[in-house]
Design a protein around this motif. Structure first.
Motif, PDB file in Angstrom:
ATOM      1  N   ALA A  58       0.811  -1.218   0.000  1.00 32.10           N
ATOM      2  CA  ALA A  58       0.000   0.000   0.000  1.00 32.10           C
ATOM      3  C   ALA A  58       0.847   1.271   0.000  1.00 32.10           C
ATOM      4  CB  ALA A  58      -0.944   0.004   1.197  1.00 32.10           C
ATOM      5  N   PHE A  59       2.136   1.140   0.277  1.00 32.35           N
ATOM      6  CA  PHE A  59       3.004   2.310   0.338  1.00 32.35           C
ATOM      7  C   PHE A  59       4.243   2.104  -0.513  1.00 32.35           C
ATOM      8  CE2 PHE A  59       0.474   2.393   4.203  1.00 32.35           C
ATOM      9  CZ  PHE A  59      -0.050   3.674   4.129  1.00 32.35           C
ATOM     10  N   LEU A  60       4.027   2.105  -1.820  1.00 33.96           N
ATOM     11  CA  LEU A  60       5.135   1.991  -2.762  1.00 33.96           C
ATOM     12  C   LEU A  60       5.758   3.365  -2.981  1.00 33.96           C
ATOM     13  CD1 LEU A  60       3.329  -0.207  -5.417  1.00 33.96           C
ATOM     14  CD2 LEU A  60       5.259  -0.931  -3.998  1.00 33.96           C
ATOM     15  N   PRO A  61       7.046   3.424  -3.296  1.00 34.08           N
ATOM     16  CA  PRO A  61       7.633   4.722  -3.652  1.00 34.08           C
ATOM     17  C   PRO A  61       6.895   5.305  -4.870  1.00 34.08           C
ATOM     18  CG  PRO A  61       9.344   3.076  -3.326  1.00 34.08           C
ATOM     19  CD  PRO A  61       8.024   2.349  -3.308  1.00 34.08           C
ATOM     20  N   ARG A  62       6.541   6.540  -4.788  1.00 30.30           N
ATOM     21  CA  ARG A  62       5.869   7.288  -5.865  1.00 30.30           C
ATOM     22  C   ARG A  62       4.438   6.837  -6.130  1.00 30.30           C
ATOM     23  NH1 ARG A  62      10.816   6.138  -7.262  1.00 30.30           N
ATOM     24  NH2 ARG A  62      10.285   4.607  -8.827  1.00 30.30           N
ATOM     25  N   PHE A  63       3.907   5.855  -5.380  1.00 32.02           N
ATOM     26  CA  PHE A  63       2.535   5.395  -5.559  1.00 32.02           C
ATOM     27  C   PHE A  63       1.910   5.104  -4.201  1.00 32.02           C
ATOM     28  CE2 PHE A  63       3.361   4.550 -10.014  1.00 32.02           C
ATOM     29  CZ  PHE A  63       2.106   4.605 -10.605  1.00 32.02           C
ATOM     30  N   THR A  64       0.825   5.759  -3.885  1.00 32.63           N
ATOM     31  CA  THR A  64       0.072   5.395  -2.687  1.00 32.63           C
ATOM     32  C   THR A  64      -0.847   4.226  -3.044  1.00 32.63           C
ATOM     33  OG1 THR A  64      -1.795   6.840  -3.196  1.00 32.63           O
ATOM     34  CG2 THR A  64       0.036   7.807  -1.911  1.00 32.63           C
ATOM     35  N   GLY A  65      -1.435   3.622  -2.033  1.00 30.63           N
ATOM     36  CA  GLY A  65      -2.396   2.551  -2.280  1.00 30.63           C
ATOM     37  C   GLY A  65      -3.538   3.018  -3.159  1.00 30.63           C
ATOM     38  N   ALA A  66      -4.028   4.235  -2.898  1.00 29.04           N
ATOM     39  CA  ALA A  66      -5.130   4.780  -3.701  1.00 29.04           C
ATOM     40  C   ALA A  66      -4.699   4.991  -5.148  1.00 29.04           C
ATOM     41  CB  ALA A  66      -5.622   6.094  -3.099  1.00 29.04           C
ATOM     42  N   GLN A  67      -3.487   5.499  -5.354  1.00 24.53           N
ATOM     43  CA  GLN A  67      -3.018   5.755  -6.720  1.00 24.53           C
ATOM     44  C   GLN A  67      -2.843   4.465  -7.516  1.00 24.53           C
ATOM     45  OE1 GLN A  67       0.432   8.001  -5.500  1.00 24.53           O
ATOM     46  NE2 GLN A  67      -0.455   9.919  -6.250  1.00 24.53           N
ATOM     47  N   ILE A  68      -2.232   3.458  -6.909  1.00 23.77           N
ATOM     48  CA  ILE A  68      -2.034   2.206  -7.647  1.00 23.77           C
ATOM     49  C   ILE A  68      -3.367   1.537  -7.917  1.00 23.77           C
ATOM     50  CG2 ILE A  68      -1.543   0.708  -5.646  1.00 23.77           C
ATOM     51  CD1 ILE A  68       0.338   0.428  -8.939  1.00 23.77           C
ATOM     52  N   THR A  69      -4.269   1.581  -6.942  1.00 23.61           N
ATOM     53  CA  THR A  69      -5.592   0.975  -7.137  1.00 23.61           C
ATOM     54  C   THR A  69      -6.339   1.689  -8.248  1.00 23.61           C
ATOM     55  OG1 THR A  69      -5.689   0.283  -4.832  1.00 23.61           O
ATOM     56  CG2 THR A  69      -7.770   0.393  -6.017  1.00 23.61           C
ATOM     57  N   ASN A  70      -6.350   3.017  -8.221  1.00 22.28           N
ATOM     58  CA  ASN A  70      -7.055   3.772  -9.263  1.00 22.28           C
ATOM     59  C   ASN A  70      -6.468   3.509 -10.644  1.00 22.28           C
ATOM     60  OD1 ASN A  70      -8.874   4.885  -7.466  1.00 22.28           O
ATOM     61  ND2 ASN A  70      -7.679   6.748  -7.166  1.00 22.28           N
ATOM     62  N   ALA A  71      -5.149   3.416 -10.730  1.00 25.84           N
ATOM     63  CA  ALA A  71      -4.515   3.150 -12.021  1.00 25.84           C
ATOM     64  C   ALA A  71      -4.895   1.764 -12.537  1.00 25.84           C
ATOM     65  CB  ALA A  71      -2.992   3.279 -11.895  1.00 25.84           C
ATOM     66  N   ILE A  72      -4.913   0.780 -11.659  1.00 20.57           N
ATOM     67  CA  ILE A  72      -5.272  -0.584 -12.061  1.00 20.57           C
ATOM     68  C   ILE A  72      -6.729  -0.650 -12.484  1.00 20.57           C
ATOM     69  CG2 ILE A  72      -5.598  -2.957 -11.202  1.00 20.57           C
ATOM     70  CD1 ILE A  72      -3.121  -2.314  -9.333  1.00 20.57           C
ATOM     71  N   LYS A  73      -7.614  -0.073 -11.679  1.00  9.94           N
ATOM     72  CA  LYS A  73      -9.054  -0.111 -11.972  1.00  9.94           C
ATOM     73  C   LYS A  73      -9.379   0.701 -13.224  1.00  9.94           C
ATOM     74  CE  LYS A  73     -10.470  -2.622  -8.438  1.00  9.94           C
ATOM     75  NZ  LYS A  73     -11.203  -3.867  -8.569  1.00  9.94           N
ATOM     76  N   SER A  74      -8.607   1.755 -13.504  1.00  8.84           N
ATOM     77  CA  SER A  74      -8.802   2.510 -14.746  1.00  8.84           C
ATOM     78  C   SER A  74      -8.411   1.671 -15.949  1.00  8.84           C
ATOM     79  CB  SER A  74      -7.973   3.792 -14.729  1.00  8.84           C
ATOM     80  OG  SER A  74      -8.469   4.678 -13.767  1.00  8.84           O
ATOM     81  N   HIS A  75      -7.364   0.879 -15.784  1.00 12.69           N
ATOM     82  CA  HIS A  75      -6.915  -0.007 -16.860  1.00 12.69           C
ATOM     83  C   HIS A  75      -7.952  -1.100 -17.107  1.00 12.69           C
ATOM     84  CE1 HIS A  75      -4.373  -2.562 -19.311  1.00 12.69           C
ATOM     85  NE2 HIS A  75      -4.615  -3.554 -18.482  1.00 12.69           N
ATOM     86  N   ASN A  76      -8.438  -1.724 -16.021  1.00 11.72           N
ATOM     87  CA  ASN A  76      -9.426  -2.793 -16.134  1.00 11.72           C
ATOM     88  C   ASN A  76     -10.147  -2.931 -14.792  1.00 11.72           C
ATOM     89  OD1 ASN A  76     -10.896  -5.169 -16.265  1.00 11.72           O
ATOM     90  ND2 ASN A  76      -9.259  -6.345 -17.227  1.00 11.72           N
ATOM     91  N   PRO A  77     -11.397  -2.482 -14.709  1.00  8.85           N
ATOM     92  CA  PRO A  77     -12.120  -2.533 -13.431  1.00  8.85           C
ATOM     93  C   PRO A  77     -12.389  -3.946 -12.920  1.00  8.85           C
ATOM     94  CG  PRO A  77     -13.498  -1.598 -15.170  1.00  8.85           C
ATOM     95  CD  PRO A  77     -12.152  -1.855 -15.762  1.00  8.85           C
ATOM     96  N   GLN A  78     -12.211  -4.958 -13.751  1.00  9.80           N
ATOM     97  CA  GLN A  78     -12.446  -6.349 -13.332  1.00  9.80           C
ATOM     98  C   GLN A  78     -11.274  -6.945 -12.565  1.00  9.80           C
ATOM     99  OE1 GLN A  78     -15.521  -7.800 -13.807  1.00  9.80           O
ATOM    100  NE2 GLN A  78     -15.971  -5.721 -14.455  1.00  9.80           N
ATOM    101  N   ILE A  79     -10.111  -6.309 -12.618  1.00  9.09           N
ATOM    102  CA  ILE A  79      -8.947  -6.820 -11.892  1.00  9.09           C
ATOM    103  C   ILE A  79      -9.157  -6.564 -10.405  1.00  9.09           C
ATOM    104  CG2 ILE A  79      -6.453  -6.579 -11.497  1.00  9.09           C
ATOM    105  CD1 ILE A  79      -6.181  -5.761 -14.441  1.00  9.09           C
ATOM    106  N   ARG A  80      -9.016  -7.610  -9.610  1.00 14.54           N
ATOM    107  CA  ARG A  80      -9.123  -7.466  -8.162  1.00 14.54           C
ATOM    108  C   ARG A  80      -7.822  -6.848  -7.646  1.00 14.54           C
ATOM    109  NH1 ARG A  80     -12.414 -11.540  -9.886  1.00 14.54           N
ATOM    110  NH2 ARG A  80     -14.356 -11.662  -8.741  1.00 14.54           N
ATOM    111  N   VAL A  81      -7.924  -6.030  -6.594  1.00  9.33           N
ATOM    112  CA  VAL A  81      -6.748  -5.400  -5.996  1.00  9.33           C
ATOM    113  C   VAL A  81      -6.766  -5.653  -4.493  1.00  9.33           C
ATOM    114  CG1 VAL A  81      -5.498  -3.249  -5.570  1.00  9.33           C
ATOM    115  CG2 VAL A  81      -6.700  -3.584  -7.748  1.00  9.33           C
ATOM    116  N   VAL A  82      -5.675  -6.241  -4.002  1.00  6.22           N
ATOM    117  CA  VAL A  82      -5.478  -6.448  -2.579  1.00  6.22           C
ATOM    118  C   VAL A  82      -4.269  -5.612  -2.174  1.00  6.22           C
ATOM    119  CG1 VAL A  82      -4.852  -8.109  -0.785  1.00  6.22           C
ATOM    120  CG2 VAL A  82      -6.433  -8.778  -2.608  1.00  6.22           C
ATOM    121  N   LEU A  83      -4.467  -4.728  -1.201  1.00  2.61           N
ATOM    122  CA  LEU A  83      -3.369  -3.917  -0.693  1.00  2.61           C
ATOM    123  C   LEU A  83      -2.874  -4.508   0.618  1.00  2.61           C
ATOM    124  CD1 LEU A  83      -4.715  -0.298  -1.315  1.00  2.61           C
ATOM    125  CD2 LEU A  83      -3.063  -1.590  -2.688  1.00  2.61           C
ATOM    126  N   LEU A  84      -1.559  -4.518   0.765  1.00  4.83           N
ATOM    127  CA  LEU A  84      -0.920  -5.007   1.987  1.00  4.83           C
ATOM    128  C   LEU A  84      -0.285  -3.830   2.714  1.00  4.83           C
ATOM    129  CD1 LEU A  84       0.871  -8.111   0.466  1.00  4.83           C
ATOM    130  CD2 LEU A  84      -1.269  -8.088   1.749  1.00  4.83           C
TER     131      LEU A  84
END
Length: 130
Positions: A58-84
């Motif tokens: 959930a805390f990657l350099p240059r990407f917050t959990g919200a940012q990575i999730t939004n980017a993934i869901k924008s690419h394909n909303p069917q992809i499940r996202v689990v944040l650690l």
């Protein structure tokens, strides 16, 4: 009869040891596991490969959990996202399908992953419309 394709999971973490451990646990359970060391790498993988689930720090350099999730869901909303995360609280409004505290036993982690994959994608979309 056609054989079912294995679930493809992309693990994203900037900690190589955590990434290797997660890959071993998930691949031993029969998942096809891809890895990425950054949010940018993860997005490149998503554009090249079919991915069913992303398990990301959930805390990657240059990407917050919200940012990575939004980017993934924008690419394909069917992809499940689990944040650690090791943090007890994350910002409200995350569109992740599940947030887990790091350090779970492998069996508990695998049970959570299986539960996320069994739940219909439509439920995630509906649940996240708050």
């Amino acid at each position: 009869m056609s054989e079912a394709k294995p679930t493809v999971i992309l693990c994203v973490d900037d900690d190589p040891k955590a990434l290797i451990a997660r890959r071993l646990v998930l691949s031993s359970a029969g998942y096809d596991v891809l890895t990425a060391f950054s949010g940018e790498d993860a997005l490149r993988v998503l554009h090249r490969r079919r991915v069913d689930l992303v398990v990301a720090d959930a805390f990657l350099p240059r990407f917050t959990g919200a940012q990575i999730t939004n980017a993934i869901k924008s690419h394909n909303p069917q992809i499940r996202v689990v944040l650690l995360t090791a943090a007890p609280e994350l910002p409200a409004g995350l569109k992740a399908d599940l947030v887990l505290i790091k350090g779970r036993a492998p069996a508990a982690f695998l049970a959570e992953i299986a539960a996320v994959m069994e739940r219909p994608a439509e439920e995630f979309h509906r649940d996240n419309q708050t």
